[in-house]
Design an enzyme around this catalytic site. Structure first.
Site, short mmCIF file in Angstrom:
data_model
loop_
_atom_site.label_atom_id
_atom_site.label_comp_id
_atom_site.label_asym_id
_atom_site.label_seq_id
_atom_site.Cartn_x
_atom_site.Cartn_y
_atom_site.Cartn_z
N HIS A 194 -3.63 -9.14 3.03
CA HIS A 194 -5.09 -9.19 3.02
C HIS A 194 -5.59 -9.88 4.29
O HIS A 194 -5.10 -10.94 4.65
CB HIS A 194 -5.60 -9.97 1.81
CG HIS A 194 -5.48 -9.23 0.52
ND1 HIS A 194 -5.37 -9.86 -0.71
CD2 HIS A 194 -5.45 -7.90 0.25
CE1 HIS A 194 -5.29 -8.94 -1.66
NE2 HIS A 194 -5.34 -7.75 -1.11
N ARG A 235 0.86 -1.17 0.00
CA ARG A 235 0.00 0.00 0.00
C ARG A 235 0.91 1.23 0.00
O ARG A 235 1.97 1.22 0.64
CB ARG A 235 -0.90 0.01 1.23
CG ARG A 235 -1.85 -1.19 1.30
CD ARG A 235 -2.61 -1.22 2.62
NE ARG A 235 -3.54 -2.37 2.69
CZ ARG A 235 -3.21 -3.58 3.13
NH1 ARG A 235 -1.97 -3.81 3.56
NH2 ARG A 235 -4.10 -4.55 3.16
N HIS A 257 -2.59 2.35 -6.26
CA HIS A 257 -3.43 1.17 -6.02
C HIS A 257 -3.51 0.27 -7.26
O HIS A 257 -3.63 -0.95 -7.15
CB HIS A 257 -4.84 1.56 -5.57
CG HIS A 257 -5.60 0.40 -5.00
ND1 HIS A 257 -5.33 -0.13 -3.76
CD2 HIS A 257 -6.58 -0.36 -5.52
CE1 HIS A 257 -6.14 -1.16 -3.54
NE2 HIS A 257 -6.91 -1.33 -4.60
N ARG A 302 -0.60 -1.87 -7.01
CA ARG A 302 -0.81 -2.93 -6.01
C ARG A 302 -1.63 -4.07 -6.61
O ARG A 302 -1.29 -5.25 -6.46
CB ARG A 302 -1.50 -2.34 -4.78
CG ARG A 302 -1.87 -3.35 -3.69
CD ARG A 302 -2.29 -2.62 -2.42
NE ARG A 302 -3.04 -3.48 -1.50
CZ ARG A 302 -2.49 -4.35 -0.67
NH1 ARG A 302 -1.18 -4.52 -0.65
NH2 ARG A 302 -3.23 -5.08 0.15
N TYR A 329 -7.93 -14.08 -8.63
CA TYR A 329 -7.91 -15.27 -9.47
C TYR A 329 -9.14 -15.33 -10.37
O TYR A 329 -9.05 -15.68 -11.54
CB TYR A 329 -7.84 -16.53 -8.59
CG TYR A 329 -6.48 -16.80 -8.02
CD1 TYR A 329 -5.63 -17.74 -8.58
CD2 TYR A 329 -6.02 -16.11 -6.90
CE1 TYR A 329 -4.38 -17.99 -8.05
CE2 TYR A 329 -4.78 -16.35 -6.36
CZ TYR A 329 -3.96 -17.29 -6.93
OH TYR A 329 -2.71 -17.54 -6.41
N LYS A 371 -3.22 -2.89 11.95
CA LYS A 371 -4.26 -3.27 12.92
C LYS A 371 -4.38 -4.78 13.11
O LYS A 371 -4.79 -5.25 14.16
CB LYS A 371 -5.60 -2.69 12.48
CG LYS A 371 -5.62 -1.16 12.51
CD LYS A 371 -6.92 -0.61 11.95
CE LYS A 371 -6.91 0.91 11.93
NZ LYS A 371 -8.12 1.47 11.30
#
Length: 278
Positions: A237, A91, A211, A214, A247, A130
């Site tokens: 993730h 990120r 992004h 990414r 996928y 987090k």
């Protein structure tokens, strides 16, 4: 829902809210606490689906864009930043949060466990990851290794390093010797894209953002055959279903390319003819 969207909530956020509230009201309806389920409706009948389709660059588009950046006199200085983003899937705020201590060149890996944020008022703060899934080590490819070395070599040596929430020695610095934040890199890409479109109007590229890099990295790894759990780890993730989405949205171009290799690989017809004649 309409009020929430007017207040700026995105379609995906509204979908999540509805996903939590709807079953609760359904249970209340089943227990005859309420007369009807007020959330029992199709979301697109009430609010506009303004979510954007996730874009990943094709192999050809990646080469065109990165070659343009590398050769352009104005934007070549950002080439190494773009290589690292495209080659790690980080990120952008995680990338901006990297400190010199996070770079393990001996074992060729990057520690990712926090991100750097700058509020609209100008205040900087570091937000620790987090969830356990977000804390990870990302391997350095040869290209990423070299680009990180370049960034380190070109980094200005400061007498007094900026300290933000106990973190110092940030890898990326702006012209004022403050750590770069997401907006810096988003602007770099936006300005470079504007110039590219002006120079090459007949060779359009999708709108490129950090992004998009990414998502492109994630798609590249999926297409290369990395298993879902490993890719989920590298991407940070929290839910494997997010990774699995990559996928199921494999590009037509890649599928066509793979089919062409399987069906029309060199010598296949010759071997088939020999097999039939034998």
């Amino acid at each position: 829902m309409i009020k929430l969207q007017k207040e700026g909530k995105g379609y995906s956020t509204l979908t999540s809210i509805r996903g939590v509230v709807k079953p609760a009201f359904q249970m209340a309806y089943n227990e005859e606490v309420v007369r009807r389920n007020p959330v029992d409706f199709k979301l697109t009948d009430v609010v506009v689906n303004d979510s954007q389709k996730r874009i990943s660059l094709t192999e050809k588009q990646q080469k065109v864009w990165m070659n343009f950046i590398r050769e352009d006199k104005s934007y070549a200085k950002y080439y190494d930043e773009f290589v690292v983003l495209l080659g790690t899937g980080m990120r952008v705020s995680e990338f901006c949060g990297l400190t010199l201590q996070d770079l393990d060149f001996q074992n060729r890996r990057i520690r990712v466990d926090h991100q750097l944020i700058r509020e609209s008022g100008g205040k900087y703060y570091v937000e620790k990851t987090k969830t356990e899934c977000g804390r990870r080590f990302i391997p350095m490819t040869e290209d990423v290794f070299q680009s990180l070395q370049n960034l380190l070599a070109n980094r200005k040596r400061l007498k007094n390093e900026v300290i933000i929430d106990g973190y110092s020695g940030f890898l990326l610095l702006d012209k004022n010797d403050h750590p770069k934040v997401a907006l810096h890199i988003e602007n770099e890409m936006r300005w470079a894209m504007k110039k590219y479109r002006k120079l090459y109007p007949d060779a359009p590229l999708p709108h490129i953002t950090p992004h998009v890099f990414r998502h492109t990295f994630c798609t590249n790894m999926a297409n290369a055959g990395m298993d879902i759990k490993a890719l989920q780890y590298v991407m940070g993730h929290s839910d494997a279903s997010i990774t699995l989405n990559v996928y199921t949205h494999a590009s037509y171009d890649h599928a066509a390319e793979q089919m062409a290799k399987l069906v029309d690989f060199p010598g296949s017809s010759d071997r088939q003819e020999r097999k039939m004649s034998g």
